[in-house]
Design a protein around this motif. Structure first.
Motif, mmCIF file in Angstrom:
data_model
loop_
_atom_site.group_PDB
_atom_site.id
_atom_site.type_symbol
_atom_site.label_atom_id
_atom_site.label_comp_id
_atom_site.label_asym_id
_atom_site.label_seq_id
_atom_site.Cartn_x
_atom_site.Cartn_y
_atom_site.Cartn_z
ATOM 1 N N ALA A 249 5.214 -6.041 0.965
ATOM 2 C CA ALA A 249 4.328 -5.821 -0.186
ATOM 3 C C ALA A 249 4.875 -6.504 -1.436
ATOM 4 C CB ALA A 249 4.154 -4.326 -0.430
ATOM 5 N N ARG A 250 6.174 -6.383 -1.659
ATOM 6 C CA ARG A 250 6.782 -6.985 -2.851
ATOM 7 C C ARG A 250 6.798 -8.510 -2.769
ATOM 8 N NH1 ARG A 250 11.687 -2.541 -3.666
ATOM 9 N NH2 ARG A 250 10.436 -1.080 -4.911
ATOM 10 N N ALA A 261 -1.524 -2.286 2.173
ATOM 11 C CA ALA A 261 -2.168 -1.844 3.416
ATOM 12 C C ALA A 261 -3.678 -1.695 3.255
ATOM 13 C CB ALA A 261 -1.556 -0.524 3.877
ATOM 14 N N LEU A 262 -4.124 -1.320 2.061
ATOM 15 C CA LEU A 262 -5.555 -1.095 1.804
ATOM 16 C C LEU A 262 -6.300 -2.381 1.475
ATOM 17 C CD1 LEU A 262 -5.374 2.122 -0.442
ATOM 18 C CD2 LEU A 262 -5.718 2.000 2.025
ATOM 19 N N LYS A 266 -10.413 -3.902 1.437
ATOM 20 C CA LYS A 266 -10.826 -3.851 0.021
ATOM 21 C C LYS A 266 -11.086 -2.399 -0.403
ATOM 22 C CE LYS A 266 -13.387 -6.592 -3.352
ATOM 23 N NZ LYS A 266 -14.578 -7.442 -3.624
ATOM 24 N N ILE A 267 -10.109 -1.558 -0.104
ATOM 25 C CA ILE A 267 -10.182 -0.137 -0.444
ATOM 26 C C ILE A 267 -9.271 0.110 -1.642
ATOM 27 C CG2 ILE A 267 -9.795 2.226 0.380
ATOM 28 C CD1 ILE A 267 -11.878 0.895 2.074
ATOM 29 N N ASP A 268 -9.808 0.721 -2.681
ATOM 30 C CA ASP A 268 -8.974 1.074 -3.830
ATOM 31 C C ASP A 268 -8.091 2.277 -3.465
ATOM 32 O OD1 ASP A 268 -8.805 0.505 -6.966
ATOM 33 O OD2 ASP A 268 -8.636 2.678 -6.656
ATOM 34 N N ASN A 522 1.625 1.463 9.332
ATOM 35 C CA ASN A 522 1.576 1.971 7.963
ATOM 36 C C ASN A 522 0.165 2.263 7.458
ATOM 37 O OD1 ASN A 522 1.325 -0.896 8.076
ATOM 38 N ND2 ASN A 522 1.551 -1.018 5.870
ATOM 39 N N PHE A 523 0.015 3.450 6.895
ATOM 40 C CA PHE A 523 -1.214 3.896 6.227
ATOM 41 C C PHE A 523 -2.449 3.688 7.100
ATOM 42 C CE2 PHE A 523 1.780 2.644 2.818
ATOM 43 C CZ PHE A 523 1.953 3.888 2.237
#
Length: 604
Positions: A249-250, A261-262, A266-268, A522-523
């Motif tokens: 992510a970083r 992950a979202l 395109k999920i906030d 993840n998630f």
């Protein structure tokens, strides 16, 4: 089908209970023709490498080739794997399945350059290419999807390094899988008959459902004592996989591992946070259910090992396959004639492989290729659970059918975020029908408990998992260490919060995080809870509004992957950016709970 001591051979199953894979390929010779064609197309697509930015025509040619090649290899792969699933001992289809896998890998490799080349085209040049070639209008959403990743895409060399590092990055999950599935062994316990039997992961839930409390307690304690011996190793693998998520992510410049992950759907992140907040707001409802469980089991103390034993005396419900079909057909009438006609075709035109046979793949699934109708694999047993499984898989099948018939191949595939909606709507309508047509008090209590358990295990439990995932990722992002002790402390507090004052939270459950494989994807688990909420909300609308809600729902089924999941659900009447669908689902839970409480009181 008559039960016998041994499973029938494939050849002994009557044809009306077998799927018709001939609808994909009339014979294996037809499969071979398409396999040869795939190899030709692979060479064609390879020759186009480096040409995508030259003109709109070149870009369109490659995107069309990608669709043609993907559609063809999907058909080959689906046929070969489903032939193998009919009888895994059949060496002919073992070999064909292996060849299909190899072809699929070759296709993915040949197409791998397309996305990086598109990402390398400057934004202004891509706009010009779109304007110059009208045929590219069809691919506008696909191109938007690809270019959305541009801010999170690195240089070609950096991407190559990350790709090479992916195998190392997946090591923690691989190590956990080997430990959990191969190396961990559990002790013997004493079953209900006083026999010594080995505890396995497969038998664990059976023991948790035992009416003998001693068996439940013994299995529970033995399972977690075993994980306890490996807790530091498993804490290290889980910490490593969380660090992997945070690292990627970083490196790709996402604000957090959660938002990374979202991003694909395109999920906030507010959708994820709403879920947790709304479920926490309604924890008193779960606490009420836990209290009722304690009361019906007539226990002074309710322990974690008492969560899965049925609280209503099991009702003998023998449901032959034809009866299940008739019941599901009737239950889904609220979805209207268009849905009903396709459902009937599914039941009568060779979509379903019904019964177990020697060598057949276990479980149930819905699958298929874009160019043919969907298929459903069952291993039907004559009980309530199997009827619900059939309704569930036919929900997937009809979602695929409508998507495939109304969307081009490019946009036919729906996303995981909405994948469980159609299947759960079918289950909800089936339960509604059964409750509407059942007056027997004991049967109603049994059905209510069956449905309430779906809420507890899908909506509440998966959200608890989702909250745990969020918490441990945030801790690593804040520079904190994850140890067996810190993981257990956090997990214990969640269990205390979620299960409430009527539950004795045994110390063993503190280690449950150590055995959940989903924490290595993840998630992901939150999608079970959001999908269940969306489906329950849609089911309520279908029952209460009728035709307008049905029309919106069918439009959703026909939309495939033509837009982002949140937008598709909004048009269906479910706004997952707000807590309302989750609240609507929990209203259903409350109604069911109230009725079960009332029936309990009336029979006291």
């Amino acid at each position: 089908m008559n039960k016998s001591k041994t499973l029938p051979k494939r050849s002994e199953i009557p044809d009306q209970y077998k799927w018709k894979l001939e609808d994909i390929y009339a014979d294996d010779a037809e499969w071979e023709k398409d396999a040869a064609k795939v190899k030709e197309l692979i060479e064609q697509v390879k020759q186009k490498q480096g040409t995508l930015s030259q003109s709109g025509k070149h870009l369109l040619e490659v995107l069309k080739l990608q669709d043609e090649l993907s559609m063809l290899v999907e058909r080959l792969y689906v046929y070969a794997r489903m032939r193998r699933d009919e009888d895994n001992t059949n060496s002919t289809y073992q070999a064909l399945s292996d060849r299909a896998t190899s072809l699929s890998i070759q296709v993915n490799s040949a197409l791998a350059y397309i996305q990086p080349e598109i990402l390398a085209i400057p934004d202004e040049q891509l706009r010009q290419l779109l304007q110059s070639e009208p045929g590219l209008d069809h691919y506008r959403f696909l191109l938007e999807e690809i270019t959305r990743y541009k801010p999170h895409t690195l240089s070609a060399r950096e991407e190559e390094i990350l790709a090479q590092a992916s195998e190392v990055a997946n090591a923690p999950a691989t190590i956990f899988g080997m430990l959990n599935n191969a190396d961990i062994t559990f002790p013997m316990i004493t079953d209900e008959q006083g026999e010594e039997v080995e505890l396995t992961k497969g038998r664990y839930i059976q023991f948790m459902e035992s009416k003998d409390r001693r068996v439940r307690k013994e299995a529970f304690e033995a399972l977690y004592a075993t994980y306890g011996k490996h807790k530091n190793t498993i804490a290290a693998t889980l910490a490593a996989v969380v660090k992997r998520d945070v690292f990627f992510a970083r490196v790709r410049q996402y604000p957090s591992a959660l938002e990374a992950a979202l991003f694909g759907d395109k999920i906030d992140k507010s959708v994820y946070e709403n879920l947790i907040a709304t479920i926490r707001e309604h924890l008193p409802l779960l606490h009420r259910y836990i209290g009722l469980r304690k009361k019906l089991l007539k226990l002074d103390e309710l322990h974690m090992y008492d969560l899965y034993v049925p609280i209503v005396q099991e009702v003998e419900m023998r449901i032959p396959y034809e009866q299940a079909v008739a019941t599901i057909r009737e239950a889904l009438r609220p979805l209207g004639d268009e849905y009903g006609q396709v459902l009937e075709e599914g039941f009568t035109a060779g979509w379903i492989d019904v019964y177990e046979n020697q060598g057949k793949t276990s479980g149930a699934y819905s699958w298929g290729a874009y160019t043919t109708h969907p298929y459903v694999l069952m291993n039907y047993q004559e009980d309530l659970n199997n009827m619900f499984t059939l309704a569930h898989e036919m929900g997937h099948a009809l979602h695929s059918y409508f998507s495939d018939r109304h969307q081009p191949y490019t946009y036919a595939q729906y996303r995981i975020f909405v994948a469980e909606v159609a299947s759960t709507v079918n289950e909800s309508l089936l339960m509604h029908h059964l409750l509407e047509t059942t007056s027997d008090r004991q049967v109603r209590m049994y059905l209510l408990n069956y449905y309430l358990e779906r809420f507890r295990t899908t909506l509440y439990r998966q959200t608890m998992f989702a909250e745990f995932e969020k918490l441990i990722h945030e801790r690593v992002e804040a520079g904190e260490a994850l140890t067996a002790e810190s993981l257990s402390t956090a997990y214990r507090q969640l269990n205390v919060d979620y299960h409430g004052p009527e539950m004795v939270v045994d110390s063993e459950i503190d280690l449950e995080w150590a055995r959940i494989p989903h924490f290595y994807s993840n998630f992901y688990v939150y999608k079970y809870a959001t999908g269940f909420s969306a489906a329950t909300s849609l089911y309520k609308q279908i029952i209460e509004e009728g035709e307008p809600a049905v029309t919106r729902y069918l439009d959703f089924l026909k939309s495939g992957g033509s837009d982002y999941p949140i937008n598709l659900l909004k048009r269906a009447g479910v706004d997952m950016t707000s807590p309302e669908p989750i609240r609507a689902a929990l209203t259903v839970f409350a109604e069911l709970l109230s009725e079960l409480e009332s029936l309990t009181e009336s029979g006291a």
